[in-house]
Design a protein around this motif. Structure first.
Motif, PDB file in Angstrom:
ATOM      1  N   ARG A 178      28.021  26.742 -19.875  1.00  0.00           N
ATOM      2  CA  ARG A 178      26.699  26.462 -19.871  1.00  0.00           C
ATOM      3  C   ARG A 178      26.154  26.512 -21.076  1.00  0.00           C
ATOM      4  N   ASP A 179      24.925  26.298 -21.986  1.00  0.00           N
ATOM      5  CA  ASP A 179      24.304  26.117 -23.046  1.00  0.00           C
ATOM      6  C   ASP A 179      24.632  27.020 -24.385  1.00  0.00           C
ATOM      7  N   LYS A 237      23.452  27.745 -26.941  1.00  0.00           N
ATOM      8  CA  LYS A 237      22.309  28.233 -27.825  1.00  0.00           C
ATOM      9  C   LYS A 237      21.569  29.250 -27.176  1.00  0.00           C
ATOM     10  N   THR A 238      21.603  28.712 -24.862  1.00  0.00           N
ATOM     11  CA  THR A 238      20.233  29.300 -24.430  1.00  0.00           C
ATOM     12  C   THR A 238      20.867  30.016 -23.362  1.00  0.00           C
ATOM     13  N   LYS A 290      24.934  25.183 -16.886  1.00  0.00           N
ATOM     14  CA  LYS A 290      24.459  23.441 -17.029  1.00  0.00           C
ATOM     15  C   LYS A 290      25.530  22.852 -15.977  1.00  0.00           C
ATOM     16  N   TRP A 332      30.591  27.756 -23.183  1.00  0.00           N
ATOM     17  CA  TRP A 332      29.253  28.244 -23.595  1.00  0.00           C
ATOM     18  C   TRP A 332      29.500  26.512 -24.613  1.00  0.00           C
ATOM     19  N   GLY A 342      27.692  23.412 -26.561  1.00  0.00           N
ATOM     20  CA  GLY A 342      27.257  23.073 -27.624  1.00  0.00           C
ATOM     21  C   GLY A 342      27.849  21.713 -29.111  1.00  0.00           C
ATOM     22  N   ASP A 343      27.054  21.607 -29.726  1.00  0.00           N
ATOM     23  CA  ASP A 343      27.391  20.785 -30.567  1.00  0.00           C
ATOM     24  C   ASP A 343      27.788  20.763 -31.720  1.00  0.00           C
ATOM     25  N   CYS A 345      24.045  31.577 -28.324  1.00  0.00           N
ATOM     26  CA  CYS A 345      22.645  32.635 -27.645  1.00  0.00           C
ATOM     27  C   CYS A 345      23.257  34.326 -27.617  1.00  0.00           C
ATOM     28  N   GLY A 359      30.275  18.587 -27.181  1.00  0.00           N
ATOM     29  CA  GLY A 359      28.913  17.826 -26.915  1.00  0.00           C
ATOM     30  C   GLY A 359      28.301  16.766 -26.821  1.00  0.00           C
TER      31      GLY A 359
END
Length: 422
Positions: A67-68, A70-71, A75, A204, A206-207, A255, A360
């Motif tokens: 999953r992303d 942040k949101t 994914k 999850w 991310g960057d 998130c 990422g």
């Protein structure tokens, strides 16, 4: 006889004696978080009679979804549950450790705690032996050294090649912070309660930061690892006193459900992500002292394959010892390396690639074959392929549904055929 990273087990085997296990600690460690047992390893544990005991306390999991960060939105979807015949178990480390211990005692292993191995000797024409603090020495037929990624004895096992090869762990520039929150606290928060539905492993991504976590069905807590790309300046690989305030700050803007977990958490542990370089061999010059598990091939945790590869290691060695009773251990250990090293090193590359993906990064694995997403539904008919793209069904099947017994049988057939030609 498996142990969490950096806990030293030293095993010495003799034909006319039971397996002897020597542990530095005074007792079994109650510390640790979650472990995955992949289908290739669960089929082995079932064959050893451990399936029922593990099934009672472990969850049978689907492969992880991504999953992303942040949101929180998906994914990559979760893969179908019917991809493999054998279970993908998720289990709490101390619980599995106790199952292994009880089974080892039941089959006659001698386990001695408070035993500090200072050194070993493995000279030609002499039995290999362990030397203990206090001067005691015990000899046997061969030694398995399983003292973890920070092995004190690895350099001596490889003393004749250590000058030209890296034999120390390669520390990644990423750090994991482990967080556990009781279920009742999650239930009291409208954002965090969503995580109680996440019983399958989830990443999850991310960057330069990511989270791996799930809510075990058979436990009253949610457990997660918050991965962060940074140098924390600490020399130790692990400690139980991480900085939860620092973790909250570095994970701002994620998130709502994961943000709520960090607010509820009161503490965390920390450990650096590291792996062993590919060593030229895992045995001493005589072949009678063997580096086992993390002391030989520690890998980054993001394939959840470390424990499973150790279980496969032991099963293959067991088969070779039983199948070739008249052969010298030095020859058997070379056969063992021939079977195990290519697989473990490919899985290790996959784990490191996953770390980069979760952070990422956009780099890709070497690929020889491509598959459409639809092929996942018919994976049972796909030929396993270790060289396939890491994202393909063919690689997934080879990585997770590997039959170590069958592969060892094929290897024995090959060497028997080769010897018959001489």
């Amino acid at each position: 006889m498996f142990r969490e990273v950096d806990d030293p087990w030293n095993l010495i085997l003799s034909k006319n004696k039971p397996i002897q296990v020597f542990e530095k600690r005074g007792n079994l460690s109650p510390k640790g978080s979650g472990l995955m047992i992949r289908p290739g390893a669960s089929r082995i544990l079932q064959s050893w009679g451990l399936g029922d005991a593990i099934e009672q306390v472990a969850d049978t999991c689907l492969p992880f979804s991504i999953r992303d960060l942040k949101t929180g939105k998906d994914k990559i979807r979760t893969l179908p549950t019917s991809l493999t015949k054998y279970p993908d178990w998720g289990i709490h480390r101390p619980i599995l450790q106790d199952i292994f211990y009880q089974h080892a005692m039941k089959v006659g292993a001698e386990i001695t705690f408070n035993s500090v191995v200072e050194d070993f000797s493995d000279e030609p024409n002499e039995s290999p032996s362990l030397q203990f603090r206090g001067g005691k020495t015990i000899a046997g037929d061969f030694i398995l050294i399983a003292d973890g990624i920070r092995s004190r004895l690895r350099a001596k096992v490889l003393f004749d090649i250590s000058a030209g090869w890296l034999v120390d762990p390669q520390v990644n520039d990423s750090v994991f912070y482990g967080v556990t929150v009781p279920q009742k606290e999650l239930q009291s928060d409208s954002d965090a309660v969503v995580l109680l539905q996440q019983v399958e492993p989830c990443v999850w991504a991310g960057d330069e930061r990511f989270v791996v976590g799930r809510k075990p069905r058979k436990s009253e807590f949610w457990s997660g690892l918050f991965g962060l790309k940074h140098d924390d300046g600490q020399a130790s690989m692990w400690n139980e006193d991480g900085d939860i305030v620092f973790v909250r700050k570095r994970f701002e803007g994620i998130c709502p459900s994961l943000s709520a977990v960090l607010k509820l958490a009161t503490k965390c542990d920390r450990w650096k992500i590291a792996q062993m370089p590919n060593l030229p061999r895992w045995t001493s010059r005589t072949g009678r002292t063997i580096l086992l598990g993390d002391s030989a091939h520690a890998m980054e945790p993001n394939a959840a394959q470390g424990l499973s590869q150790i279980i496969e290691d032991i099963r293959v060695l067991q088969i070779l010892l039983l199948s070739l009773p008249g052969l010298d251990v030095s020859v058997i250990s070379r056969f063992w390396e021939d079977i195990r090293k290519p697989r473990v090193e490919r899985i290790k590359s996959y784990a490191a690639w996953n770390t980069r993906r979760f952070l990422g990064h956009k780099d890709r694995a070497a690929s020889h074959q491509k598959y459409a997403d639809a092929d996942w539904e018919s994976i049972k008919d796909i030929e396993p392929d270790s060289a396939a793209d890491f994202t393909s069904p063919a690689f997934f099947k080879w990585a997770h549904d590997y039959d170590a017994v069958e592969q060892t049988r094929k290897y024995l057939q090959k060497i028997n055929k080769a010897s018959s030609r001489l």
